[in-house]
Enzyme design. Structure first.
Site, mmCIF file in Angstrom:
data_model
loop_
_atom_site.group_PDB
_atom_site.id
_atom_site.type_symbol
_atom_site.label_atom_id
_atom_site.label_comp_id
_atom_site.label_asym_id
_atom_site.label_seq_id
_atom_site.Cartn_x
_atom_site.Cartn_y
_atom_site.Cartn_z
ATOM 1 N N ARG A 232 39.430 62.856 19.407
ATOM 2 C CA ARG A 232 38.488 63.031 17.742
ATOM 3 C C ARG A 232 39.586 63.021 16.692
ATOM 4 O O ARG A 232 41.153 63.165 16.806
ATOM 5 C CB ARG A 232 38.163 64.802 17.480
ATOM 6 C CG ARG A 232 37.191 65.265 17.844
ATOM 7 C CD ARG A 232 35.453 64.181 17.288
ATOM 8 N NE ARG A 232 34.936 64.853 17.802
ATOM 9 C CZ ARG A 232 34.308 64.528 19.996
ATOM 10 N NH1 ARG A 232 34.419 63.382 19.579
ATOM 11 N NH2 ARG A 232 33.227 65.061 19.955
ATOM 12 N N GLU A 261 36.146 57.929 10.740
ATOM 13 C CA GLU A 261 35.210 57.522 10.918
ATOM 14 C C GLU A 261 34.026 57.481 10.374
ATOM 15 O O GLU A 261 32.676 57.350 11.004
ATOM 16 C CB GLU A 261 34.835 57.129 12.778
ATOM 17 C CG GLU A 261 34.450 58.947 13.346
ATOM 18 C CD GLU A 261 34.808 58.955 14.471
ATOM 19 O OE1 GLU A 261 35.615 58.296 15.162
ATOM 20 O OE2 GLU A 261 33.998 59.371 15.385
ATOM 21 N N HIS A 293 34.075 54.625 18.881
ATOM 22 C CA HIS A 293 33.464 55.902 19.403
ATOM 23 C C HIS A 293 32.331 55.686 20.579
ATOM 24 O O HIS A 293 31.556 56.640 20.739
ATOM 25 C CB HIS A 293 33.084 56.905 18.399
ATOM 26 C CG HIS A 293 33.512 58.281 18.774
ATOM 27 N ND1 HIS A 293 33.316 59.280 18.066
ATOM 28 C CD2 HIS A 293 33.187 59.400 20.226
ATOM 29 C CE1 HIS A 293 33.765 60.535 18.514
ATOM 30 N NE2 HIS A 293 32.852 60.460 19.481
#
Ligand code: NAD
Length: 328
Positions: A232, A261, A293
Site C-alpha cells: 500500500r 493513487e 496497482h
C-alpha cells in the site's frame, strides 16, 4: 440478493458473469462510477454493495450506505484500509473481503518490478525498437547471493520469500507477529534494513505501518538498496523517499502502489496534464519503475476473487457464518 458493483471494469464483469449463473440467489448490477460519498446514494434498494481498493469507504460513505439500507460491503480485494470499520460496526454493516486469492500474483509482480528496475528491461525494449543496440544506462546488479528483506511475512511475503530463494538469495523476514511455522530467518526491522540488498514490503497499511519507510528507516538501509512496494502506498513517506532517491541511496525503486493513487489508479489519463507533482517527480527518476496497482492482475487471481466474493455474498444471504468477515 441484489448487489451493486462500484468501479467496475470490463474484466470484472467478464470474471463475475462467468460464474454468476452458479448463484441464482444473487443478482449484480454493474456501475462504472466508483464508490464515494457522492455515489453512495445510488445504493438505494441494494442490500449489498461490492467495491475495490480505490473506493472511498470512509465515515461519510458508510453513513450514506446505511441510509440506503445497505447491510453488506463486499470488498473484492484483500486490503480494507479504505473502509471505516468503526462506522460499519456502529451501523451493523458487515464487511467481507477476499483474504488470499493468489499471493503468487502479487509476489511475482514484486519480483518483476525489482528485475525491471534493476535490469532496465523497460528501457532496453524501447531502445532496441529504436535500433539503439548500445548498453548505455542498462547495467544492473546480480541478485544471486544477495540478501532479500521481506517486511510482512504473510501469504504474499512468504510467496516472495520463495521466489527470492529461487534466485539464490539469503532471505530475512520482519513481522510484528512472526510465524514460527514460516521457513524464514526472522530479524528485527533495523537488522533487516541494515542487511538487505532488496527490501520488499508485504505488510498491511495500519496505524503502525503508516510511513514505515521514512527518512530514518531509509538512513538505516544499505547504500544501493533496491526497494519494492506492492502493498500500500501509505507504507512509504513519498517525500522522504524522493529525498533518498535524490541522494542516490537507492539502486532502484519499484512501486506498484503510491500514496496519491486513488484519484488516478485504473483510469486512462493519457493526453491529460498530470496534476500530481509527487507522481511526476517519481516518474522523472531513471531508476524508479512505477506500475498502477496491478499486482493482483492475473487470470488466476481474478477467477479466485470473483469466486470468493460471491461465496461471501451467498453465505451472508443464507445467514451462514461469514468466514471472510473483517472486524478490525
Ligand atoms: P497477510 O495478512 O497474509 O500478511 C500480512 C503480514 O503482515 C502478516 O504476517 C502480519 O503479521 C504482518 N504485519 C501486520 N502488521 C505488521 C507490522 N506492523 N509490521 C510488520 N508486519 C506486520 O496479507 P497478504 O495477503 O500477504 O497481503 C499483504 C498486503 O498486500 C495487503 O495488506 C495488501 O495491502 C497488499 N496487496 C496488494 C495487492 C496489489 O495488487 N498490489 C494485492 C493484494 C494485496
Amino acid at each position: 440478493m441484489n448487489i451493486l458493483f462500484y468501479g467496475t471494469k470490463k474484466y470484472d464483469e467478464e470474471f463475475f458473469d462467468a460464474i454468476l449463473p452458479e448463484y441464482p440467489e444473487l443478482s449484480i448490477h454493474y456501475l462504472e462510477a466508483n464508490l464515494s460519498p457522492e455515489t453512495a446514494a445510488l445504493a438505494a434498494g441494494y442490500e449489498a454493495i461490492c467495491a475495490f481498493v480505490n473506493a472511498n469507504i470512509g465515515a461519510e460513505t458508510v453513513e450514506q450506505l446505511h441510509r440506503q439500507g445497505v447491510k453488506l460491503i463486499l470488498m473484492r480485494c484483500a486490503g480494507y484500509n479504505n473502509v471505516d470499520l468503526k462506522k460499519t460496526a456502529e451501523y451493523g454493516i458487515k464487511v467481507a473481503r477476499v483474504p488470499g486469492y493468489s499471493p503468487e500474483a502479487v509476489a511475482e509482480h514484486a519480483m518483476a518490478l525489482a528485475l525491471t528496475a534493476n535490469r532496465h528491461t523497460h528501457k532496453a525494449y524501447i531502445k532496441c525498437r529504436e535500433n539503439d543496440f548500445s548498453l548505455n544506462g542498462l547495467m544492473g546488479v546480480d541478485l544471486y547471493k544477495k540478501t532479500a528483506g521481506i517486511i510482512g511475512t504473510g501469504k504474499i511475503g512468504m510467496a516472495m520469500a520463495r521466489i527470492c530463494r529461487g534466485f539464490g538469495m539469503r532471505v530475512l523476514g520482519y513481522d510484528m507477529y512472526p510465524n514460527p511455522n514460516n521457513d524464514i530467518e526472522y530479524v528485527t526491522l533495523d537488522e533487516l534494513l541494515a542487511q538487505s540488498d532488496l527490501i520488499s514490503l508485504h505488510c498491511p497499511l495500519t496505524e503502525q505501518t503508516h510511513h514505515l519507510i521514512n527518512r530514518e528507516s531509509i538512513a538505516k538501509m544499505k547504500d544501493g538498496v533496491i526497494l519494492v512496494n506492492t502493498s500500500r502506498g501509505g507504507l512509504v513517506n513519498t517525500e522522504e523517499l524522493i529525498e533518498g532517491i535524490r541522494k542516490g541511496k537507492f539502486f532502484a525503486v519499484g512501486l506498484d502502489v503510491y500514496e496519491e493513487e486513488n484519484d488516478k489508479v485504473y483510469e486512462d489519463l493519457s493526453g491529460t496534464i498530470l496534476q500530481s507533482s509527487t507522481m511526476a517527480r517519481l516518474l522523472s527518476f531513471p531508476n524508479v519503475m512505477v506500475t498502477s496497482h496491478q499486482g493482483f492482475f492475473t487470470r488466476e487471481a481474478l477467477e479466485a476473487i470473483s469466486r470468493i466474493t460471491l461465496e461471501n455474498a451467498a453465505a451472508f444471504e443464507k445467514g451462514e457464518t461469514l468466514v471472510n468477515e473483517v472486524t478490525k
